[in-house]
Design a protein around this motif. Sequence first.
Motif, PDB file in Angstrom:
ATOM      1  N   VAL A   1       0.837  -1.199   0.000  1.00 32.34           N
ATOM      2  CA  VAL A   1       0.000   0.000   0.000  1.00 32.34           C
ATOM      3  C   VAL A   1       0.874   1.251   0.000  1.00 32.34           C
ATOM      4  O   VAL A   1       0.618   2.215  -0.724  1.00 32.34           O
TER       5      VAL A   1
ATOM      6  N   ILE B   1       2.336   1.829  -3.463  1.00 28.00           N
ATOM      7  CA  ILE B   1       1.346   2.422  -4.362  1.00 28.00           C
ATOM      8  C   ILE B   1       1.210   3.916  -4.079  1.00 28.00           C
ATOM      9  O   ILE B   1       1.149   4.743  -4.998  1.00 28.00           O
ATOM     10  N   TRP B   2       1.200   4.258  -2.813  1.00 29.70           N
ATOM     11  CA  TRP B   2       1.095   5.672  -2.430  1.00 29.70           C
ATOM     12  C   TRP B   2       2.320   6.464  -2.883  1.00 29.70           C
ATOM     13  O   TRP B   2       2.227   7.601  -3.319  1.00 29.70           O
TER      14      TRP B   2
ATOM     15  N   GLY C   1       2.079   7.096  -6.578  1.00 28.10           N
ATOM     16  CA  GLY C   1       1.099   8.148  -6.811  1.00 28.10           C
ATOM     17  C   GLY C   1       1.658   9.520  -6.502  1.00 28.10           C
ATOM     18  O   GLY C   1       1.450  10.482  -7.249  1.00 28.10           O
TER      19      GLY C   1
ATOM     20  N   MET D   1      -2.424  12.333  -6.854  1.00 30.03           N
ATOM     21  CA  MET D   1      -1.980  11.103  -6.212  1.00 30.03           C
ATOM     22  C   MET D   1      -3.131  10.127  -6.075  1.00 30.03           C
ATOM     23  O   MET D   1      -2.976   8.915  -6.260  1.00 30.03           O
TER      24      MET D   1
ATOM     25  N   ALA E   1      -3.322   6.292  -7.567  1.00 32.63           N
ATOM     26  CA  ALA E   1      -3.557   5.177  -6.647  1.00 32.63           C
ATOM     27  C   ALA E   1      -4.832   4.423  -7.009  1.00 32.63           C
ATOM     28  O   ALA E   1      -4.872   3.187  -6.968  1.00 32.63           O
ATOM     29  N   SER E   2      -5.878   5.158  -7.394  1.00 29.72           N
ATOM     30  CA  SER E   2      -7.143   4.525  -7.777  1.00 29.72           C
ATOM     31  C   SER E   2      -6.954   3.596  -8.962  1.00 29.72           C
ATOM     32  O   SER E   2      -7.464   2.473  -8.995  1.00 29.72           O
TER      33      SER E   2
ATOM     34  N   PHE F   1      -4.959   0.444  -7.891  1.00 27.04           N
ATOM     35  CA  PHE F   1      -5.811  -0.468  -7.126  1.00 27.04           C
ATOM     36  C   PHE F   1      -6.856  -1.121  -8.030  1.00 27.04           C
ATOM     37  O   PHE F   1      -7.090  -2.336  -7.952  1.00 27.04           O
TER      38      PHE F   1
ATOM     39  N   VAL G   1      -7.022   5.465   2.385  1.00 21.60           N
ATOM     40  CA  VAL G   1      -7.081   4.054   1.998  1.00 21.60           C
ATOM     41  C   VAL G   1      -8.486   3.495   2.174  1.00 21.60           C
ATOM     42  O   VAL G   1      -8.926   2.630   1.403  1.00 21.60           O
TER      43      VAL G   1
END
Length: 401
Positions: A10, A13-14, A17, A30, A34-35, A38, A283
């Motif tokens: 996680v 991924i952040w 972003g 960001m 991230a969207s 995911f 999140v």
Amino acid sequence: MEPILAFTIVMLIWTVGELVSSKTKALISMMLVASMIFLIGFAADLLPHDLIQQSGLLGLGSAVVGVIIVHLGTMMSFEDLKAQWRTFVIGSITVVVMSLVLIFIGELIFDRNIAVAGTAAITGGTLSILMVQEKVTELMSAGGDSGLLSGYLLAVFPLLILNLKNLVGFLVTANILKKEATRVQGEYRKGNLTFYENEVKENTKEQSTSILPEFLQTAYGTLFILGATVYVARLLSDLTNGNINTFVIALLLGIILRHFKILKPNALSSTDAFGLMMVSIMVIAFGPLADIVPADLLNLVGPIAFYLAAGVLVIFLISYFLGKAVGYSGPLSIAVGMTTLFGFPGTMVLTKEAAAAVGESEEEIAVIEQNLLPIMVTAGFSTITITSVLTGGLIVGLMLG
């Protein structure tokens, strides 16, 4: 998956972003990056569907949402309201009227739940999305009917709008701010300039102290006071049978506690906890993406397109006439209203870019920034930070199940 591995993924991924957002000067947010990661990761089974749950961030996020909202309240003072009252009038009334118009029209075209979810997304930020998702979960747990969209699609719908509206807001506002920067440049050359920045500084002087004893001003003491404030907000909300959302009360309490110097301005800044809290809250919004089927996204194209287009149109109309009424120029008025779509730090980034693009000397660039930055930053607080939380907390109660 082991919790530490899920947490690490996680955070990766952040990080990606944040990198993309930085390289594109926040044009691509960001949250959008991230969207997409995911969404693709879950849909293609590249990421385990329980990734977010296993990361341990969901529990933390659920616990500290109210704490963040009280903190946001401490970022705004009554002195700020007085110094930039015109900006608050434009920003706040735009959000309120926009909410009423979009809910009314959206319910005629779609249904009540889509109207509320879409309106909360286009007028608010991450916290508004979380309020909608919390309400959807409540309706589904009670065995209710979510309407035209299934429960998980109704939860994902505002998240997608939130991500896309940032991009739309940046593109539109960048051009509008350049027009306003050109106008300010002309006024400066004529000698007809008002220095809003000096006015704000003069009217917002205050001591960053607290009347609490020293042991309650530590990081742990501050977190205790913030947590207790959220609990009081929940009790007060219960007294209204939930008609006034806990988060609405928490925001107002944050402003009040700062005013009476119980909490310092920007309360969480002294705790080193803000970053992790914000990640855990954001999140939460991505949870429903784990269950979405890509083909189902086609059902969201129409509602998303409607709220993006209608939102921009309503902002243009309302903010323009409000701005004219209080003495702002047309471009500045619209720019203030458009902060509903992105908020801080986009308000600062776009203003600096406009000043750099229009100013022909370091002095002109500085003057443009001095006259636009206080207004644009305050506008972001008036729309996203304050009014959208208040309206979001009220309108989610309109959802049916």
